[in-house]
Scaffold this motif. Structure first.
Motif, PDB file in Angstrom:
ATOM      1  N   ILE A 252      41.999 -18.637  38.377  1.00 13.51           N
ATOM      2  CA  ILE A 252      41.497 -18.494  37.009  1.00 13.51           C
ATOM      3  C   ILE A 252      40.722 -17.181  36.956  1.00 13.51           C
ATOM      4  O   ILE A 252      39.656 -17.043  37.558  1.00 13.51           O
ATOM      5  CB  ILE A 252      40.574 -19.669  36.605  1.00 13.51           C
ATOM      6  N   LEU A 253      41.279 -16.204  36.272  1.00 15.47           N
ATOM      7  CA  LEU A 253      40.692 -14.861  36.217  1.00 15.47           C
ATOM      8  C   LEU A 253      40.160 -14.593  34.808  1.00 15.47           C
ATOM      9  O   LEU A 253      40.910 -14.667  33.829  1.00 15.47           O
ATOM     10  CB  LEU A 253      41.744 -13.809  36.590  1.00 15.47           C
ATOM     11  N   TYR A 254      38.863 -14.305  34.690  1.00 22.38           N
ATOM     12  CA  TYR A 254      38.274 -14.009  33.382  1.00 22.38           C
ATOM     13  C   TYR A 254      38.935 -12.747  32.806  1.00 22.38           C
ATOM     14  O   TYR A 254      39.242 -11.818  33.544  1.00 22.38           O
ATOM     15  CB  TYR A 254      36.765 -13.779  33.532  1.00 22.38           C
ATOM     16  N   PRO A 255      39.207 -12.684  31.485  1.00 19.79           N
ATOM     17  CA  PRO A 255      38.762 -13.595  30.432  1.00 19.79           C
ATOM     18  C   PRO A 255      39.642 -14.817  30.192  1.00 19.79           C
ATOM     19  O   PRO A 255      39.430 -15.531  29.222  1.00 19.79           O
ATOM     20  CB  PRO A 255      38.758 -12.680  29.201  1.00 19.79           C
ATOM     21  N   GLY A 256      40.634 -15.066  31.038  1.00 18.85           N
ATOM     22  CA  GLY A 256      41.413 -16.291  30.903  1.00 18.85           C
ATOM     23  C   GLY A 256      40.562 -17.509  31.229  1.00 18.85           C
ATOM     24  O   GLY A 256      39.628 -17.430  32.026  1.00 18.85           O
ATOM     25  N   THR A 257      40.880 -18.631  30.598  1.00 13.87           N
ATOM     26  CA  THR A 257      40.098 -19.864  30.821  1.00 13.87           C
ATOM     27  C   THR A 257      40.884 -20.908  31.603  1.00 13.87           C
ATOM     28  O   THR A 257      40.340 -21.939  31.975  1.00 13.87           O
ATOM     29  CB  THR A 257      39.667 -20.464  29.469  1.00 13.87           C
ATOM     30  N   ILE A 258      42.176 -20.656  31.826  1.00 14.98           N
ATOM     31  CA  ILE A 258      42.994 -21.535  32.647  1.00 14.98           C
ATOM     32  C   ILE A 258      43.681 -20.690  33.718  1.00 14.98           C
ATOM     33  O   ILE A 258      43.608 -19.462  33.684  1.00 14.98           O
ATOM     34  CB  ILE A 258      44.044 -22.297  31.804  1.00 14.98           C
ATOM     35  N   SER A 259      44.319 -21.341  34.672  1.00 12.62           N
ATOM     36  CA  SER A 259      44.952 -20.592  35.759  1.00 12.62           C
ATOM     37  C   SER A 259      46.054 -19.684  35.204  1.00 12.62           C
ATOM     38  O   SER A 259      46.646 -19.959  34.163  1.00 12.62           O
ATOM     39  CB  SER A 259      45.544 -21.542  36.794  1.00 12.62           C
ATOM     40  N   ILE A 260      46.323 -18.615  35.936  1.00 15.07           N
ATOM     41  CA  ILE A 260      47.341 -17.651  35.496  1.00 15.07           C
ATOM     42  C   ILE A 260      48.700 -18.332  35.400  1.00 15.07           C
ATOM     43  O   ILE A 260      49.471 -18.080  34.459  1.00 15.07           O
ATOM     44  CB  ILE A 260      47.383 -16.458  36.464  1.00 15.07           C
ATOM     45  N   ALA A 261      49.005 -19.207  36.346  1.00 10.03           N
ATOM     46  CA  ALA A 261      50.290 -19.915  36.323  1.00 10.03           C
ATOM     47  C   ALA A 261      50.414 -20.777  35.063  1.00 10.03           C
ATOM     48  O   ALA A 261      51.459 -20.786  34.400  1.00 10.03           O
ATOM     49  CB  ALA A 261      50.439 -20.778  37.568  1.00 10.03           C
ATOM     50  N   ASP A 262      49.349 -21.506  34.735  1.00 12.67           N
ATOM     51  CA  ASP A 262      49.378 -22.353  33.532  1.00 12.67           C
ATOM     52  C   ASP A 262      49.422 -21.507  32.266  1.00 12.67           C
ATOM     53  O   ASP A 262      50.078 -21.880  31.283  1.00 12.67           O
ATOM     54  CB  ASP A 262      48.147 -23.265  33.505  1.00 12.67           C
ATOM     55  N   LEU A 263      48.697 -20.390  32.282  1.00 13.48           N
ATOM     56  CA  LEU A 263      48.683 -19.504  31.114  1.00 13.48           C
ATOM     57  C   LEU A 263      50.087 -18.975  30.829  1.00 13.48           C
ATOM     58  O   LEU A 263      50.551 -18.975  29.683  1.00 13.48           O
ATOM     59  CB  LEU A 263      47.723 -18.333  31.357  1.00 13.48           C
ATOM     60  N   TYR A 264      50.792 -18.573  31.894  1.00 14.97           N
ATOM     61  CA  TYR A 264      52.158 -18.069  31.722  1.00 14.97           C
ATOM     62  C   TYR A 264      53.105 -19.197  31.300  1.00 14.97           C
ATOM     63  O   TYR A 264      53.971 -19.011  30.444  1.00 14.97           O
ATOM     64  CB  TYR A 264      52.647 -17.424  33.018  1.00 14.97           C
ATOM     65  N   ALA A 265      52.924 -20.372  31.909  1.00 16.23           N
ATOM     66  CA  ALA A 265      53.827 -21.491  31.625  1.00 16.23           C
ATOM     67  C   ALA A 265      53.696 -21.980  30.183  1.00 16.23           C
ATOM     68  O   ALA A 265      54.688 -22.363  29.555  1.00 16.23           O
ATOM     69  CB  ALA A 265      53.543 -22.645  32.590  1.00 16.23           C
ATOM     70  N   GLU A 492      30.432  -9.304  24.014  1.00 17.32           N
ATOM     71  CA  GLU A 492      29.889 -10.537  24.596  1.00 17.32           C
ATOM     72  C   GLU A 492      29.967 -10.492  26.120  1.00 17.32           C
ATOM     73  O   GLU A 492      29.045 -10.927  26.818  1.00 17.32           O
ATOM     74  CB  GLU A 492      30.673 -11.750  24.071  1.00 17.32           C
ATOM     75  N   GLY A 493      31.070  -9.905  26.642  1.00 16.25           N
ATOM     76  CA  GLY A 493      31.238  -9.830  28.090  1.00 16.25           C
ATOM     77  C   GLY A 493      30.190  -8.956  28.764  1.00 16.25           C
ATOM     78  O   GLY A 493      29.642  -9.310  29.810  1.00 16.25           O
ATOM     79  N   VAL A 494      29.894  -7.789  28.148  1.00 15.30           N
ATOM     80  CA  VAL A 494      28.901  -6.883  28.723  1.00 15.30           C
ATOM     81  C   VAL A 494      27.505  -7.497  28.622  1.00 15.30           C
ATOM     82  O   VAL A 494      26.720  -7.476  29.583  1.00 15.30           O
ATOM     83  CB  VAL A 494      28.932  -5.509  28.017  1.00 15.30           C
ATOM     84  N   MET A 495      27.174  -8.062  27.462  1.00 15.31           N
ATOM     85  CA  MET A 495      25.856  -8.664  27.279  1.00 15.31           C
ATOM     86  C   MET A 495      25.626  -9.840  28.228  1.00 15.31           C
ATOM     87  O   MET A 495      24.525 -10.064  28.725  1.00 15.31           O
ATOM     88  CB  MET A 495      25.685  -9.131  25.828  1.00 15.31           C
ATOM     89  N   GLN A 496      26.703 -10.595  28.486  1.00 11.86           N
ATOM     90  CA  GLN A 496      26.583 -11.760  29.355  1.00 11.86           C
ATOM     91  C   GLN A 496      26.922 -11.434  30.811  1.00 11.86           C
ATOM     92  O   GLN A 496      26.830 -12.293  31.687  1.00 11.86           O
ATOM     93  CB  GLN A 496      27.504 -12.876  28.839  1.00 11.86           C
ATOM     94  N   GLY A 497      27.342 -10.193  31.072  1.00 10.32           N
ATOM     95  CA  GLY A 497      27.585  -9.747  32.433  1.00 10.32           C
ATOM     96  C   GLY A 497      28.871 -10.219  33.068  1.00 10.32           C
ATOM     97  O   GLY A 497      28.977 -10.256  34.296  1.00 10.32           O
ATOM     98  N   ASN A 498      29.863 -10.593  32.252  1.00  9.10           N
ATOM     99  CA  ASN A 498      31.109 -11.101  32.849  1.00  9.10           C
ATOM    100  C   ASN A 498      32.347 -10.361  32.351  1.00  9.10           C
ATOM    101  O   ASN A 498      33.426 -10.935  32.213  1.00  9.10           O
ATOM    102  CB  ASN A 498      31.256 -12.605  32.555  1.00  9.10           C
ATOM    103  N   LEU A 499      32.206  -9.060  32.053  1.00 12.75           N
ATOM    104  CA  LEU A 499      33.355  -8.260  31.633  1.00 12.75           C
ATOM    105  C   LEU A 499      34.262  -7.974  32.838  1.00 12.75           C
ATOM    106  O   LEU A 499      33.761  -7.701  33.924  1.00 12.75           O
ATOM    107  CB  LEU A 499      32.894  -6.935  31.018  1.00 12.75           C
ATOM    108  N   PRO A 500      35.580  -8.046  32.673  1.00 17.58           N
ATOM    109  CA  PRO A 500      36.496  -7.799  33.810  1.00 17.58           C
ATOM    110  C   PRO A 500      36.597  -6.322  34.169  1.00 17.58           C
ATOM    111  O   PRO A 500      37.583  -5.647  33.862  1.00 17.58           O
ATOM    112  CB  PRO A 500      37.837  -8.357  33.296  1.00 17.58           C
ATOM    113  N   TRP A 501      35.567  -5.802  34.814  1.00 20.38           N
ATOM    114  CA  TRP A 501      35.524  -4.380  35.139  1.00 20.38           C
ATOM    115  C   TRP A 501      36.670  -3.966  36.064  1.00 20.38           C
ATOM    116  O   TRP A 501      37.149  -2.835  36.000  1.00 20.38           O
ATOM    117  CB  TRP A 501      34.189  -4.038  35.800  1.00 20.38           C
ATOM    118  N   ALA A 502      37.106  -4.886  36.916  1.00 18.61           N
ATOM    119  CA  ALA A 502      38.197  -4.549  37.837  1.00 18.61           C
ATOM    120  C   ALA A 502      39.446  -4.145  37.066  1.00 18.61           C
ATOM    121  O   ALA A 502      40.131  -3.173  37.429  1.00 18.61           O
ATOM    122  CB  ALA A 502      38.502  -5.749  38.740  1.00 18.61           C
ATOM    123  N   LEU A 503      39.736  -4.865  35.990  1.00 18.12           N
ATOM    124  CA  LEU A 503      40.910  -4.549  35.173  1.00 18.12           C
ATOM    125  C   LEU A 503      40.750  -3.182  34.508  1.00 18.12           C
ATOM    126  O   LEU A 503      41.691  -2.382  34.461  1.00 18.12           O
ATOM    127  CB  LEU A 503      41.120  -5.629  34.107  1.00 18.12           C
TER     128      LEU A 503
END
Length: 630
Positions: A252-265, A492-503
């Protein structure tokens, strides 16, 4: 040099009607109409189209045909003022709807019309003022280098009206066909607007929209730029998406809320794109913009050096009519006054730090945007990508200085909105000045026209946003507001500290690799950031242009291509006009009664047939009509 040899259509020593009561009133009306149309189009499909060409066609029809006046520069002034409204709306819709979305979430009250108006007004004025000192460097000095596709096409349209005959017919034929096709796909909805082919072995899909404007943009931009954009799309959809789905699995990779496999499916490859690839694309676009600015620095420094020298005395009086800009002293005073207003007016949620950031980023992205539209056109100008870069930095600055919570979030969107509008307005201004340069217009009068159009559009855009939100609601299926939703997530991601910087940084390094390879970064980054269905159709338009150029003999190449450019200019215009009509239908309750998708649906076959018809029509106007004439 090419720019020294260039002679405009109207010589510099000839004075013709330009900034008249007729052109101002018509331009103001079109600024409102096209502002509403672009707001609808951008919030619905996530991209906007330039209104310069449709505004030019309408002004040409009224001034030449109805009023029997022979004044090409008057028609040019109408499109200059009118397209400013479209451009301001394009910048506003990518950020300001976030305030409406937060109001629905109960985070804050709905934004007032005054707040929207003031933010739009400040951004619109600064966008024009920042562009004026760059005109000589980008429009004049690089006349043979930067094509400015829509600006050149707009000049072609106006010249075609001046010449009359078959040329003008091509424009209106394009408008008619595009209007019909747009109404079939988005009005009565009997044909899907997107052709999609799932590729399960690669865990992705290939898709293309059947909108005529996209084919027109691809044809006008040409095969090189179109192929760069498509390459970015291939990288996103045929490399990154399969890699994420293959290696992601149960992660489960933010900003997704479910697993990548389930998201694609459950939602397919498009969900992977909207959750992950857009951030990678945003990083690439921002990096491409920075690289573009760095490359332009010597030219920018020289331009501003000349501008500062010009402030010592008004040199406009000694210049040719076609070389006169707004006085640089007035430019400087205007920038200072607007910056202070942004800081001090309570209805604009921006602090003094924010006002300073707006000036710095505003000039940066005005320069980048003005050069970028010279390559890919206003319709493909990644304004939202620039807004993303701005929001990332601005939100971080506000957070570091302790301006957090609702106030900080509103401040970040306020800064992002002004910057976004500045970038859009600067790009539109440069396209219009390119048209004027070809025709022989007075730059100073055009720049005043741009300011006037920005003011009128700013006074009305608030009502347009409230109207569209009332008709469908932002974030819904009918009005997805994709960029605004992304901006909301970023803040919201930057303010809450959970922006996907890696992406984001993956996008940064992709852009650096492309630059090292010696390929133009921005078109590729734009293709990576935009949905594949857009760049694929633009690529088809580029391939048609490639075919036309190859088929034509060298001596006839420009003439044959111009026939297609005129028709494709009409395609862009016709789609924009029907977009307005459909927005009005939705507001007055006519959208559902004319929707026949429940009883009649021609499916993918219908979409393919429609695409083939559009391709054949472009070829007819670009090649076969010319052959018959010979």
């Amino acid at each position: 040099m090419k720019d020294e040899q260039f002679k405009p259509y109207i010589p510099a020593d000839k004075i013709t009607p330009e900034f008249t009561v007729t052109s101002v009133i018509m331009g103001m009306l079109l600024a409102v109409v096209f502002g509403a149309a672009n707001a609808y189009l951008g919030l619905r499909v996530g991209m906007t189209v330039s209104a310069s060409i449709p505004a030019a066609v309408i002004s040409m029809g009224v001034i030449r045909v109805i009023m029997k006046k022979d004044s090409i520069l008057e028609s040019n002034m109408v499109q200059t003022i009118g397209s400013a409204g479209e451009s301001l709306a394009a910048g506003a819709i990518f950020t300001l709807p976030v305030l409406f979305l937060w109001a629905k979430d109960g985070i804050m009250d709905s934004p007032s019309l005054l707040t929207i108006m003031l933010i739009s007004l400040c951004g619109g004025i600064l966008g024009v003022l920042f562009m004026v000192p760059l005109r000589n460097a980008l429009i004049v000095k690089e006349h043979g280098t930067l094509p400015y596709p829509e600006g050149t096409a707009c000049a072609e349209v106006l010249l075609a009206g001046e010449e009359g005959g078959a040329s003008a017919k091509s424009v209106f034929a394009g408008m008619g066909f595009a209007a019909l096709f747009k109404f079939i796909t988005d009005g009565i909805k009997v044909i899907p607007s997107v052709i999609t082919a799932p590729i399960k072995s690669l865990k992705t899909e290939l898709s293309a929209e059947v909108y005529p404007a996209l084919l027109g943009v691809g044809y006008i931009c040409g095969p090189k730029i179109a192929s760069y954009m498509f390459a970015g799309g291939i990288l996103g959809w045929f490399v990154l998406i399969p890699a994420i789905v293959t290696f992601g699995g149960s992660t489960i990779l933010y900003p997704g809320t479910i697993s990548i496999a389930d998201l694609y499916a459950t939602k397919g490859a498009s969900a992977i794109w909207s959750n992950y690839i857009k951030y990678i694309g945003a990083g690439a676009v921002a990096t491409g913009g920075i690289i573009s600015l760095i490359k332009s620095l010597p030219l920018i420094v020289k331009t501003f050096s000349d501008a500062i020298k010009g402030m010592k005395g008004d040199k406009n009086t000694g210049k040719l009519r076609t070389e006169q800009d707004i006085d640089m002293k007035a430019i400087a005073i205007g920038i200072v006054v607007v910056t202070i207003a942004i800081w001090l007016i309570p209805d604009i949620p921006v602090t003094i730090l924010g006002a300073i950031l707006i000036v710095i980023f505003g000039f940066f992205f005005a320069t980048v945007s003005s050069r970028m539209v010279g390559i890919v056109g206003s319709s493909n100008n990644p304004v939202s990508g620039m807004a993303i870069a701005t929001l990332l930095f601005a939100t971080l600055c506000l957070k570091v200085t302790g301006d957090v919570g609702v106030h900080g979030m509103k401040g970040a969107i306020g800064i992002g909105s002004v910057i976004c509008i500045i970038a859009a307005m600067a790009g539109d201004t440069s396209q219009d000045l390119k048209t004027g340069y070809i025709l022989g217009a007075t730059p100073k009068k055009q720049q005043i026209g741009e300011l006037l159009g920005a003011v009128i559009a700013a006074l009305t855009i608030g009502g347009v946003l409230v109207l569209l939100d009332s008709a469908w609601g932002f974030g819904t299926t009918e009005l997805a507001a994709p960029q605004a939703t992304l901006m909301k997530t970023i803040v919201e991601g930057v303010m809450q500290g959970n922006l996907p910087w890696a992406l984001v940084f993956i996008g940064v390094f992709i852009a650096l690799v492309i630059e090292i390879l010696g390929i133009s970064v921005l078109p590729v980054a734009i293709g990576l950031y935009l949905p594949l269905e857009l760049s694929a159709t633009i690529m088809i338009g580029g391939l048609i242009r490639h075919f036309v150029d190859k088929k034509s003999k060298d001596k006839d190449k420009d003439n044959e291509a111009s026939g297609g450019i005129l028709f494709c200019s009409g395609l862009i215009a016709g789609e924009g006009l029907v977009g307005i009509l459909l927005a009005i239908f939705a507001v007055v309750g006519l959208a559902d009664p004319i929707d026949l998708s429940g009883s009649i649906s021609l499916g993918t076959i219908g979409s393919i047939v429609l695409m083939v018809i559009m391709v054949l029509l472009i070829l007819k106007n670009a090649v076969w009509t010319k052959s018959k004439e010979k």
